[in-house]
Design a protein around this motif. Structure first.
Motif, PDB file in Angstrom:
ATOM      1  N   MET A   1       0.920  -1.136   0.089  1.00 13.54           N
ATOM      2  CA  MET A   1      -0.111  -0.010  -0.068  1.00 13.54           C
ATOM      3  C   MET A   1       0.841   1.221   0.175  1.00 13.54           C
ATOM      4  SD  MET A   1      -2.716   0.995   2.765  1.00 13.54           S
ATOM      5  CE  MET A   1      -3.835   2.395   2.414  1.00 13.54           C
ATOM      6  N   ARG A   2       0.562   1.980  -0.999  1.00  9.49           N
ATOM      7  CA  ARG A   2       1.317   3.448  -1.127  1.00  9.49           C
ATOM      8  C   ARG A   2       0.850   4.434  -0.023  1.00  9.49           C
ATOM      9  NH1 ARG A   2       3.434   5.994  -6.666  1.00  9.49           N
ATOM     10  NH2 ARG A   2       4.699   7.587  -5.901  1.00  9.49           N
ATOM     11  N   LEU A   3       1.755   5.201   0.765  1.00 11.78           N
ATOM     12  CA  LEU A   3       0.929   5.815   1.693  1.00 11.78           C
ATOM     13  C   LEU A   3       1.047   7.368   1.045  1.00 11.78           C
ATOM     14  CD1 LEU A   3       3.090   4.771   4.936  1.00 11.78           C
ATOM     15  CD2 LEU A   3       0.546   4.439   4.475  1.00 11.78           C
ATOM     16  N   PRO A   4       0.178   8.140   1.606  1.00 14.30           N
ATOM     17  CA  PRO A   4       0.216   9.683   1.045  1.00 14.30           C
ATOM     18  C   PRO A   4       1.320  10.291   1.366  1.00 14.30           C
ATOM     19  CG  PRO A   4      -1.359   9.251   2.859  1.00 14.30           C
ATOM     20  CD  PRO A   4      -0.754   8.138   2.469  1.00 14.30           C
ATOM     21  N   SER A   5       1.685  11.105   0.665  1.00 18.55           N
ATOM     22  CA  SER A   5       3.125  11.983   0.760  1.00 18.55           C
ATOM     23  C   SER A   5       2.728  13.631   0.565  1.00 18.55           C
ATOM     24  CB  SER A   5       4.142  11.574  -0.385  1.00 18.55           C
ATOM     25  OG  SER A   5       5.361  12.351   0.004  1.00 18.55           O
ATOM     26  N   PHE A   6       3.339  14.349   1.485  1.00 17.54           N
ATOM     27  CA  PHE A   6       3.597  15.654   1.129  1.00 17.54           C
ATOM     28  C   PHE A   6       3.788  16.290  -0.354  1.00 17.54           C
ATOM     29  CE2 PHE A   6       3.480  15.334   5.824  1.00 17.54           C
ATOM     30  CZ  PHE A   6       2.226  16.102   6.290  1.00 17.54           C
ATOM     31  N   ILE A   7       4.819  15.682  -0.817  1.00 16.19           N
ATOM     32  CA  ILE A   7       5.493  16.131  -1.764  1.00 16.19           C
ATOM     33  C   ILE A   7       5.129  14.919  -3.073  1.00 16.19           C
ATOM     34  CG2 ILE A   7       6.740  17.946  -1.314  1.00 16.19           C
ATOM     35  CD1 ILE A   7       9.116  15.973  -1.228  1.00 16.19           C
ATOM     36  N   PRO A   8       5.238  15.188  -4.335  1.00 15.71           N
ATOM     37  CA  PRO A   8       4.831  14.036  -5.368  1.00 15.71           C
ATOM     38  C   PRO A   8       5.872  13.035  -5.494  1.00 15.71           C
ATOM     39  CG  PRO A   8       5.065  16.096  -6.348  1.00 15.71           C
ATOM     40  CD  PRO A   8       5.056  16.476  -4.806  1.00 15.71           C
ATOM     41  N   ARG A   9       5.467  12.166  -5.758  1.00  7.77           N
ATOM     42  CA  ARG A   9       6.489  10.804  -5.953  1.00  7.77           C
ATOM     43  C   ARG A   9       6.164  10.395  -7.274  1.00  7.77           C
ATOM     44  NH1 ARG A   9       5.903   6.576  -0.892  1.00  7.77           N
ATOM     45  NH2 ARG A   9       3.885   7.251  -1.266  1.00  7.77           N
ATOM     46  N   ALA A  10       7.192   9.481  -8.076  1.00 15.71           N
ATOM     47  CA  ALA A  10       7.225   9.164  -9.277  1.00 15.71           C
ATOM     48  C   ALA A  10       6.142   7.950  -9.569  1.00 15.71           C
ATOM     49  CB  ALA A  10       8.632   8.983 -10.095  1.00 15.71           C
ATOM     50  N   THR A  11       5.962   7.639 -10.802  1.00 14.91           N
ATOM     51  CA  THR A  11       5.110   6.411 -11.177  1.00 14.91           C
ATOM     52  C   THR A  11       5.929   5.257 -11.634  1.00 14.91           C
ATOM     53  OG1 THR A  11       3.232   7.742 -11.037  1.00 14.91           O
ATOM     54  CG2 THR A  11       2.854   5.394 -11.916  1.00 14.91           C
ATOM     55  N   LYS A  12       5.880   4.251 -11.349  1.00 16.69           N
ATOM     56  CA  LYS A  12       6.690   3.273 -11.855  1.00 16.69           C
ATOM     57  C   LYS A  12       6.065   2.789 -13.293  1.00 16.69           C
ATOM     58  CE  LYS A  12       7.999  -0.157  -9.589  1.00 16.69           C
ATOM     59  NZ  LYS A  12       8.260  -1.502  -8.531  1.00 16.69           N
ATOM     60  N   ILE A  13       7.049   2.577 -14.297  1.00 17.44           N
ATOM     61  CA  ILE A  13       6.522   2.153 -15.804  1.00 17.44           C
ATOM     62  C   ILE A  13       7.445   1.233 -16.394  1.00 17.44           C
ATOM     63  CG2 ILE A  13       7.694   4.556 -16.815  1.00 17.44           C
ATOM     64  CD1 ILE A  13       5.333   4.272 -18.640  1.00 17.44           C
ATOM     65  N   SER A  14       7.072   0.287 -17.214  1.00 19.99           N
ATOM     66  CA  SER A  14       7.955  -0.478 -17.748  1.00 19.99           C
ATOM     67  C   SER A  14       8.414  -0.069 -19.083  1.00 19.99           C
ATOM     68  CB  SER A  14       7.238  -1.952 -17.755  1.00 19.99           C
ATOM     69  OG  SER A  14       6.018  -1.788 -18.985  1.00 19.99           O
ATOM     70  N   ARG A  15       9.423  -0.814 -19.415  1.00 18.61           N
ATOM     71  CA  ARG A  15      10.144  -0.301 -20.846  1.00 18.61           C
ATOM     72  C   ARG A  15       9.131  -0.420 -21.872  1.00 18.61           C
ATOM     73  NH1 ARG A  15      15.270   0.307 -22.756  1.00 18.61           N
ATOM     74  NH2 ARG A  15      16.392  -0.652 -20.995  1.00 18.61           N
ATOM     75  N   GLU A  16       8.477  -1.734 -21.670  1.00 20.52           N
ATOM     76  CA  GLU A  16       7.417  -2.080 -22.636  1.00 20.52           C
ATOM     77  C   GLU A  16       6.289  -0.898 -22.813  1.00 20.52           C
ATOM     78  OE1 GLU A  16       8.469  -4.098 -20.533  1.00 20.52           O
ATOM     79  OE2 GLU A  16       9.706  -5.680 -21.658  1.00 20.52           O
ATOM     80  N   ASP A  17       5.953  -0.358 -21.544  1.00 25.04           N
ATOM     81  CA  ASP A  17       4.839   0.632 -21.740  1.00 25.04           C
ATOM     82  C   ASP A  17       5.442   1.821 -22.269  1.00 25.04           C
ATOM     83  OD1 ASP A  17       3.088  -0.976 -20.477  1.00 25.04           O
ATOM     84  OD2 ASP A  17       3.418  -0.544 -18.351  1.00 25.04           O
ATOM     85  N   MET A  18       6.815   2.322 -22.057  1.00 21.07           N
ATOM     86  CA  MET A  18       7.189   3.546 -22.691  1.00 21.07           C
ATOM     87  C   MET A  18       7.245   3.407 -24.060  1.00 21.07           C
ATOM     88  SD  MET A  18      10.400   4.436 -20.262  1.00 21.07           S
ATOM     89  CE  MET A  18      10.631   5.926 -20.938  1.00 21.07           C
ATOM     90  N   GLU A  19       7.603   2.053 -24.724  1.00 22.93           N
ATOM     91  CA  GLU A  19       7.838   2.272 -26.239  1.00 22.93           C
ATOM     92  C   GLU A  19       6.313   1.903 -26.829  1.00 22.93           C
ATOM     93  OE1 GLU A  19      10.625  -1.341 -26.407  1.00 22.93           O
ATOM     94  OE2 GLU A  19      12.175  -0.132 -25.882  1.00 22.93           O
ATOM     95  N   ASN A  20       5.548   1.216 -26.326  1.00 24.16           N
ATOM     96  CA  ASN A  20       4.252   0.880 -26.810  1.00 24.16           C
ATOM     97  C   ASN A  20       3.121   1.138 -26.146  1.00 24.16           C
ATOM     98  OD1 ASN A  20       5.871  -0.763 -28.982  1.00 24.16           O
ATOM     99  ND2 ASN A  20       6.103  -2.418 -27.477  1.00 24.16           N
ATOM    100  N   ALA A  21       3.277   2.237 -25.482  1.00 22.73           N
ATOM    101  CA  ALA A  21       2.263   2.785 -24.718  1.00 22.73           C
ATOM    102  C   ALA A  21       0.898   3.290 -25.470  1.00 22.73           C
ATOM    103  CB  ALA A  21       2.619   3.689 -23.652  1.00 22.73           C
ATOM    104  N   THR A  22      -0.288   3.018 -25.026  1.00 22.52           N
ATOM    105  CA  THR A  22      -1.409   3.911 -25.339  1.00 22.52           C
ATOM    106  C   THR A  22      -2.111   4.589 -24.210  1.00 22.52           C
ATOM    107  OG1 THR A  22      -2.794   1.722 -25.175  1.00 22.52           O
ATOM    108  CG2 THR A  22      -1.929   2.199 -27.499  1.00 22.52           C
ATOM    109  N   PHE A  23      -2.018   5.558 -24.223  1.00 26.40           N
ATOM    110  CA  PHE A  23      -2.433   6.545 -22.956  1.00 26.40           C
ATOM    111  C   PHE A  23      -3.904   6.835 -23.180  1.00 26.40           C
ATOM    112  CE2 PHE A  23       2.023   7.393 -24.202  1.00 26.40           C
ATOM    113  CZ  PHE A  23       2.613   6.878 -22.972  1.00 26.40           C
ATOM    114  N   ASN A  24      -4.509   6.822 -21.834  1.00 27.27           N
ATOM    115  CA  ASN A  24      -5.981   7.293 -21.449  1.00 27.27           C
ATOM    116  C   ASN A  24      -5.860   8.670 -20.751  1.00 27.27           C
ATOM    117  OD1 ASN A  24      -8.648   7.030 -21.372  1.00 27.27           O
ATOM    118  ND2 ASN A  24      -8.432   5.762 -19.420  1.00 27.27           N
ATOM    119  N   ASP A  25      -5.753   9.494 -21.725  1.00 27.23           N
ATOM    120  CA  ASP A  25      -5.693  11.033 -21.175  1.00 27.23           C
ATOM    121  C   ASP A  25      -7.064  11.510 -21.848  1.00 27.23           C
ATOM    122  OD1 ASP A  25      -3.296  10.623 -20.803  1.00 27.23           O
ATOM    123  OD2 ASP A  25      -2.256  11.427 -22.402  1.00 27.23           O
TER     124      ASP A  25
END
Length: 283
Positions: A1-25
């Motif tokens: 479980m990821r605890l809340p933080s006062f300042i932002p943290r990065a989000t983990k992403i795989s190499r496959e997602d970086m190369e072939n990602a389809t984003f839901n924006d």
């Protein structure tokens, strides 16, 4: 479980997602028809007329209580509907990035607070007038929650942010390779008809311990200071999702000092009551 933080943290992403990602924006909006507002106003007027025709007595009947809740609840619902109809939610890759006004800028929810406050106040007076001495308790509880929330925003939050930034600065000792990953470009029609509201959020990626992470940079002042240059990311080797950017995490020493001083004063004046309360529990 990821605890809340006062300042932002990065989000983990795989190499496959970086190369072939389809984003839901996308931008989420809920357009409430005018007839819904008309129905709410009609219910408010009808319940107000019924309340005025009910004979006064010292005992609250179930019908009177339901009528009072309906009247004041519809007023709150009217303010909530107005807030929703003027707000949009910016979703980046399926996660909430920003909640903003449809005309641009920060969404303001102050009217909802005052609507709920007035609702609880009138409801408390209504119940107290009928002989219920505890009718004002929800109103006082709501005011207490608001005071605690303001104390948190003025004391705990700035002091916690100051400590979190200082710890990030100390622990993020490893400079990591970073790249511009992508740019979120979303547009929403301005309800005034003057054009489209654009939302632009650059997303950067960095690699630490053979794992990639993505970071959304939403601070427009920081982005303008970059002047097209690549930001330099520093990461915590033990917790790679915790990153540090110079000039991005701003430390307000005076605000932190004022917050600590306020917390000490609150502790000083409330400590006798807290000690007495603990003694009563022990007994």
């Amino acid at each position: 479980m990821r605890l809340p933080s006062f300042i932002p943290r990065a989000t983990k992403i795989s190499r496959e997602d970086m190369e072939n990602a389809t984003f839901n924006d996308r931008i989420l909006k809920l357009d409430i028809p005018m007839k819904v507002f008309a129905v709410i106003v009609a219910v408010i007027v009808a319940s107000a007329l019924l309340m005025s025709s009910v004979s006064r007595s010292s005992v609250v009947t179930i019908g009177e209580l339901i009528l009072g809740i309906l009247f004041f609840g519809m007023i709150v619902l009217l303010f909530v509907a107005e807030f929703i109809s003027n707000t949009m939610v910016v979703m980046v890759d399926g996660k909430v990035a920003e909640i903003m006004s449809r005309k641009g800028g920060k969404a303001e929810g102050g009217l909802i607070f005052w609507a709920v406050l007035i609702f609880l106040w009138f409801l408390g007076l209504f119940l107290k007038d009928r002989g219920n001495d505890s009718g004002m308790h929800p109103f006082f509880a709501y005011v207490l929650v608001f005071i605690l929330r303001q104390l948190y925003r003025c004391t705990v939050k700035p002091l916690g942010t100051f400590i979190a930034i200082w710890l990030r600065y100390k622990r993020c000792s490893q400079q990591v390779p970073s790249n511009f990953f992508r740019e979120v470009n979303l547009f929403s029609d301005d309800p005034s008809g003057e054009g489209a509201i654009g939302v632009t959020i650059p997303v950067y990626s960095y690699c630490c311990n053979d794992q990639y992470y993505e970071v959304m940079i939403k601070d427009k002042e920081y982005l303008s200071d970059l002047r097209g240059e690549q930001p330099e990311f520093y990461a915590d080797p033990k917790h790679p999702d915790r990153f540090f950017l110079y000039s991005y995490f701003k430390v307000d020493t005076l605000q932190a000092w004022n917050a600590m001083r306020s917390l000490l004063l609150i502790a000083l004046f409330t400590s006798p009551y807290i000690i007495a309360f603990i003694k009563n529990i022990i007994k």
